[in-house]
Write a protein that holds these residues in place. Sequence first.
Motif, PDB file in Angstrom:
ATOM      1  N   GLN A  16       0.839  -1.198   0.000  1.00  0.00           N
ATOM      2  CA  GLN A  16       0.000   0.000   0.000  1.00  0.00           C
ATOM      3  C   GLN A  16       0.873   1.247   0.000  1.00  0.00           C
ATOM      4  OE1 GLN A  16      -2.746  -0.267   3.319  1.00  0.00           O
ATOM      5  NE2 GLN A  16      -4.259  -1.354   2.071  1.00  0.00           N
ATOM      6  N   ALA A  20       0.829   4.085  -2.847  1.00  0.00           N
ATOM      7  CA  ALA A  20       0.518   5.459  -2.436  1.00  0.00           C
ATOM      8  C   ALA A  20       1.544   6.433  -3.012  1.00  0.00           C
ATOM      9  CB  ALA A  20       0.479   5.560  -0.913  1.00  0.00           C
ATOM     10  N   THR A  25      -0.542   9.857  -3.059  1.00  0.00           N
ATOM     11  CA  THR A  25      -1.506   9.972  -1.963  1.00  0.00           C
ATOM     12  C   THR A  25      -0.930   9.279  -0.734  1.00  0.00           C
ATOM     13  OG1 THR A  25      -3.849   9.724  -1.399  1.00  0.00           O
ATOM     14  CG2 THR A  25      -2.830   7.866  -2.546  1.00  0.00           C
ATOM     15  N   SER A  26      -1.729   9.124   0.290  1.00  0.00           N
ATOM     16  CA  SER A  26      -1.264   8.484   1.521  1.00  0.00           C
ATOM     17  C   SER A  26      -1.624   7.001   1.546  1.00  0.00           C
ATOM     18  CB  SER A  26      -1.897   9.171   2.737  1.00  0.00           C
ATOM     19  OG  SER A  26      -3.295   8.944   2.741  1.00  0.00           O
ATOM     20  N   SER A  28      -3.039   5.540   3.959  1.00  0.00           N
ATOM     21  CA  SER A  28      -4.385   5.411   4.535  1.00  0.00           C
ATOM     22  C   SER A  28      -5.466   5.609   3.471  1.00  0.00           C
ATOM     23  CB  SER A  28      -4.590   6.380   5.707  1.00  0.00           C
ATOM     24  OG  SER A  28      -4.471   7.716   5.278  1.00  0.00           O
ATOM     25  N   HIS A  29      -5.196   6.466   2.478  1.00  0.00           N
ATOM     26  CA  HIS A  29      -6.162   6.659   1.394  1.00  0.00           C
ATOM     27  C   HIS A  29      -6.250   5.408   0.527  1.00  0.00           C
ATOM     28  CE1 HIS A  29      -7.702   8.746  -2.403  1.00  0.00           C
ATOM     29  NE2 HIS A  29      -8.704   8.662  -1.566  1.00  0.00           N
ATOM     30  N   SER A  31      -5.729   2.422   1.588  1.00  0.00           N
ATOM     31  CA  SER A  31      -6.484   1.491   2.428  1.00  0.00           C
ATOM     32  C   SER A  31      -7.988   1.742   2.321  1.00  0.00           C
ATOM     33  CB  SER A  31      -6.029   1.614   3.883  1.00  0.00           C
ATOM     34  OG  SER A  31      -6.762   0.735   4.708  1.00  0.00           O
ATOM     35  N   GLN A  32      -8.383   3.015   2.333  1.00  0.00           N
ATOM     36  CA  GLN A  32      -9.796   3.366   2.198  1.00  0.00           C
ATOM     37  C   GLN A  32     -10.341   2.953   0.837  1.00  0.00           C
ATOM     38  OE1 GLN A  32      -9.782   7.578   2.889  1.00  0.00           O
ATOM     39  NE2 GLN A  32      -9.812   7.376   5.126  1.00  0.00           N
ATOM     40  N   ILE A  33      -9.572   3.156  -0.211  1.00  0.00           N
ATOM     41  CA  ILE A  33     -10.003   2.750  -1.557  1.00  0.00           C
ATOM     42  C   ILE A  33     -10.218   1.245  -1.599  1.00  0.00           C
ATOM     43  CG2 ILE A  33      -9.244   2.519  -3.966  1.00  0.00           C
ATOM     44  CD1 ILE A  33      -7.784   5.243  -3.578  1.00  0.00           C
ATOM     45  N   THR A  43     -10.778   8.073  -9.430  1.00  0.00           N
ATOM     46  CA  THR A  43      -9.969   7.531  -8.339  1.00  0.00           C
ATOM     47  C   THR A  43      -9.544   6.109  -8.670  1.00  0.00           C
ATOM     48  OG1 THR A  43     -11.137   8.900  -6.727  1.00  0.00           O
ATOM     49  CG2 THR A  43      -9.933   7.012  -5.871  1.00  0.00           C
ATOM     50  N   TYR A  47      -5.691   4.819  -9.240  1.00  0.00           N
ATOM     51  CA  TYR A  47      -5.189   3.662  -8.484  1.00  0.00           C
ATOM     52  C   TYR A  47      -4.573   2.655  -9.452  1.00  0.00           C
ATOM     53  CZ  TYR A  47      -5.421  -0.494  -5.438  1.00  0.00           C
ATOM     54  OH  TYR A  47      -5.133  -1.626  -4.716  1.00  0.00           O
TER      55      TYR A  47
END
Length: 88
Positions: A16, A20, A25-26, A28-29, A31-33, A43, A47
């Motif tokens: 991840q 990222a 991006t981060s 955590s983002h 992970s959210q995706i 988005t 990715y």
Amino acid sequence: FAMTLAAVRKAVGFTQERLAEQVGTSQSHISQIEAGGDLLVSTLLSYLRGAGIGAVTLIVTAPSGDHVSVDLSSMIERPAKASESVER
């Protein structure tokens, strides 16, 4: 068969954190995706582009049961190669 986004990321050998960095991006983002939920097409394409995926086909099932394939590959911007010039 259908793969999750996390499975796609793992298939190309990315963590991840590495994805990222590629996407800008981060972690955590990412992970959210991967956790799912409402996702913008832009988005999703960002990715996939970050993971190095070049061909994307969306398969839609119509109410009649017919399957329609939509090629989204042209929506993925490719980074310029060293031999290519980029105008800004």
